[in-house]
Motif scaffolding. Structure first.
Motif, PDB file in Angstrom:
ATOM      1  N   MET A 141     -50.737   6.327  35.786  1.00  0.00           N
ATOM      2  CA  MET A 141     -52.113   6.315  36.276  1.00  0.00           C
ATOM      3  C   MET A 141     -52.864   7.579  35.858  1.00  0.00           C
ATOM      4  O   MET A 141     -54.035   7.529  35.475  1.00  0.00           O
ATOM      5  N   VAL A 142     -52.194   8.713  35.934  1.00  0.00           N
ATOM      6  CA  VAL A 142     -52.814   9.979  35.511  1.00  0.00           C
ATOM      7  C   VAL A 142     -53.196   9.909  34.034  1.00  0.00           C
ATOM      8  O   VAL A 142     -54.300  10.311  33.641  1.00  0.00           O
ATOM      9  N   LYS A 143     -52.307   9.398  33.215  1.00  0.00           N
ATOM     10  CA  LYS A 143     -52.586   9.283  31.780  1.00  0.00           C
ATOM     11  C   LYS A 143     -53.713   8.304  31.506  1.00  0.00           C
ATOM     12  O   LYS A 143     -54.601   8.560  30.677  1.00  0.00           O
ATOM     13  N   GLU A 144     -53.707   7.163  32.197  1.00  0.00           N
ATOM     14  CA  GLU A 144     -54.758   6.164  31.998  1.00  0.00           C
ATOM     15  C   GLU A 144     -56.136   6.710  32.358  1.00  0.00           C
ATOM     16  O   GLU A 144     -57.138   6.329  31.745  1.00  0.00           O
ATOM     17  N   MET A 145     -56.183   7.621  33.312  1.00  0.00           N
ATOM     18  CA  MET A 145     -57.456   8.209  33.730  1.00  0.00           C
ATOM     19  C   MET A 145     -57.793   9.477  32.953  1.00  0.00           C
ATOM     20  O   MET A 145     -58.824  10.099  33.194  1.00  0.00           O
ATOM     21  N   GLY A 146     -56.923   9.864  32.018  1.00  0.00           N
ATOM     22  CA  GLY A 146     -57.192  11.038  31.198  1.00  0.00           C
ATOM     23  C   GLY A 146     -57.192  12.337  31.976  1.00  0.00           C
ATOM     24  O   GLY A 146     -57.943  13.264  31.648  1.00  0.00           O
ATOM     25  N   MET A 147     -56.305  12.433  32.985  1.00  0.00           N
ATOM     26  CA  MET A 147     -56.313  13.600  33.873  1.00  0.00           C
ATOM     27  C   MET A 147     -55.056  14.450  33.745  1.00  0.00           C
ATOM     28  O   MET A 147     -54.690  15.190  34.657  1.00  0.00           O
ATOM     29  N   GLU A 148     -54.393  14.376  32.596  1.00  0.00           N
ATOM     30  CA  GLU A 148     -53.124  15.099  32.423  1.00  0.00           C
ATOM     31  C   GLU A 148     -53.266  16.597  32.640  1.00  0.00           C
ATOM     32  O   GLU A 148     -52.339  17.243  33.143  1.00  0.00           O
ATOM     33  N   LYS A 149     -54.400  17.176  32.273  1.00  0.00           N
ATOM     34  CA  LYS A 149     -54.587  18.622  32.418  1.00  0.00           C
ATOM     35  C   LYS A 149     -54.989  19.023  33.834  1.00  0.00           C
ATOM     36  O   LYS A 149     -54.850  20.183  34.213  1.00  0.00           O
ATOM     37  N   GLN A 150     -55.507  18.065  34.603  1.00  0.00           N
ATOM     38  CA  GLN A 150     -55.994  18.388  35.950  1.00  0.00           C
ATOM     39  C   GLN A 150     -54.948  18.140  37.027  1.00  0.00           C
ATOM     40  O   GLN A 150     -55.064  18.655  38.139  1.00  0.00           O
ATOM     41  N   PRO A 169     -43.677  15.743  29.776  1.00  0.00           N
ATOM     42  CA  PRO A 169     -43.087  17.045  29.435  1.00  0.00           C
ATOM     43  C   PRO A 169     -44.104  18.169  29.252  1.00  0.00           C
ATOM     44  O   PRO A 169     -43.735  19.337  29.331  1.00  0.00           O
ATOM     45  N   ASP A 170     -45.358  17.824  29.032  1.00  0.00           N
ATOM     46  CA  ASP A 170     -46.389  18.854  28.843  1.00  0.00           C
ATOM     47  C   ASP A 170     -47.085  19.228  30.151  1.00  0.00           C
ATOM     48  O   ASP A 170     -47.980  20.077  30.155  1.00  0.00           O
ATOM     49  N   SER A 171     -46.701  18.593  31.246  1.00  0.00           N
ATOM     50  CA  SER A 171     -47.347  18.840  32.536  1.00  0.00           C
ATOM     51  C   SER A 171     -46.686  19.997  33.283  1.00  0.00           C
ATOM     52  O   SER A 171     -45.548  20.371  32.995  1.00  0.00           O
ATOM     53  N   GLU A 172     -47.424  20.534  34.260  1.00  0.00           N
ATOM     54  CA  GLU A 172     -46.863  21.522  35.179  1.00  0.00           C
ATOM     55  C   GLU A 172     -46.060  20.757  36.238  1.00  0.00           C
ATOM     56  O   GLU A 172     -46.596  19.889  36.933  1.00  0.00           O
ATOM     57  N   ILE A 173     -44.772  21.077  36.349  1.00  0.00           N
ATOM     58  CA  ILE A 173     -43.878  20.386  37.284  1.00  0.00           C
ATOM     59  C   ILE A 173     -43.080  21.438  38.039  1.00  0.00           C
ATOM     60  O   ILE A 173     -42.470  22.318  37.418  1.00  0.00           O
ATOM     61  N   ALA A 174     -43.078  21.377  39.365  1.00  0.00           N
ATOM     62  CA  ALA A 174     -42.363  22.385  40.152  1.00  0.00           C
ATOM     63  C   ALA A 174     -41.467  21.727  41.191  1.00  0.00           C
ATOM     64  O   ALA A 174     -41.815  20.703  41.790  1.00  0.00           O
TER      65      ALA A 174
END
Length: 251
Positions: A141-150, A169-174
């Motif tokens: 859903m995040v990718k479909e909405m183009g919100m990967e950076k947010q 893999p390019d996202s911030e994950i904690a």
């Protein structure tokens, strides 16, 4: 003139580095203590954006029929979310009168607020199959909405974090649980630790260890001013708090 331009460029670079090094504030479940707000509500997200904090944290759960809803607890209104279809849950209200939001509702609202990061917590589920399903659904859903950076991801489930590292893999994950050292987290492809602030009382060295590994460090849920000051001195990257304005004032 050339020297002046070089000086200004150098000053701007130093300013940018200082901003990056400064501890930033994340509103825990949104700014829910603001008037008209409620935990994990769209209003709480909007109020956090108005407060100009770095991010707004929120929690997601999976319904019986695979809809991702925004709620901290695994129950609401006497229903267990994982055992209940969305048609039954959608009429339920939060404490401020808003309907229970879906992830789609929340992301749509967040997309209109590009100045704030959305800190998406995937709650642990009973089975790995459910965790795989909700992890994949969130990332899709995040990718479909183009919100990967947010959108940034957090979870108490190490399995969820490992899945997210593969899917995004390019996202911030904690990782949230606080039971393993940064180097062990990093080895699993996860690029951040987000631990309860008391973990850093026992392991203050984990902040530097994480930074040396290129990882971000968050501390939750920090509501006391003395605790905030101690963690700021430790140079954590983020404080997650129910008191975002007080935290901003200290920083």
């Amino acid at each position: 003139m050339k020297t002046r331009k070089l000086f200004l460029a150098f000053a701007c670079a130093l300013s940018a580095l200082a901003a990056q090094a400064q501890t930033q504030v994340i509103a825990h479940r949104g700014f829910w203590k603001a008037e008209g707000s409620a935990q994990n509500s769209v209003t709480a997200l909007k109020k956090a954006a108005e407060a100009q904090v770095y991010g707004s944290e929120f929690d997601v759960q999976l319904t019986k029929d695979g809809i991702i809803v925004v709620n901290h607890d695994d129950t609401i209104g006497g229903y267990t979310i994982a055992e209940t279809g969305y048609d039954t849950l959608k009429g339920l209200k939060l404490k401020n009168g808003e309907p229970l939001p879906t992830l789609e509702d929340y992301l749509k609202a967040g997309k209109q607020l590009p100045g704030i990061q959305l800190i998406l917590e995937i709650k642990p589920h009973k089975t790995e199959a459910e965790e795989d399903l909700i992890s994949a659904g969130c990332v899709r859903m995040v990718k479909e909405m183009g919100m990967e950076k947010q959108v940034e991801y957090i979870s108490f489930s190490l399995h969820v974090c490992e899945q997210l590292a593969k899917l995004a893999p390019d996202s911030e994950i904690a990782y949230l649980n606080g039971d393993i050292a940064p180097k062990e987290v990093k080895a699993k492809g996860i690029n951040g630790i987000d631990y309860h602030y008391k973990v850093f009382d026992k392991h203050p060295e984990w902040v530097k260890e994480a930074h040396d590994l290129g990882m971000k460090v968050n501390a939750w849920t920090v509501n006391d001013a003395k605790d905030m000051q101690r963690l700021i001195r430790l140079k954590v990257d983020y404080l997650t708090t129910d008191q975002p304005l007080e935290a901003k004032g200290l920083i």
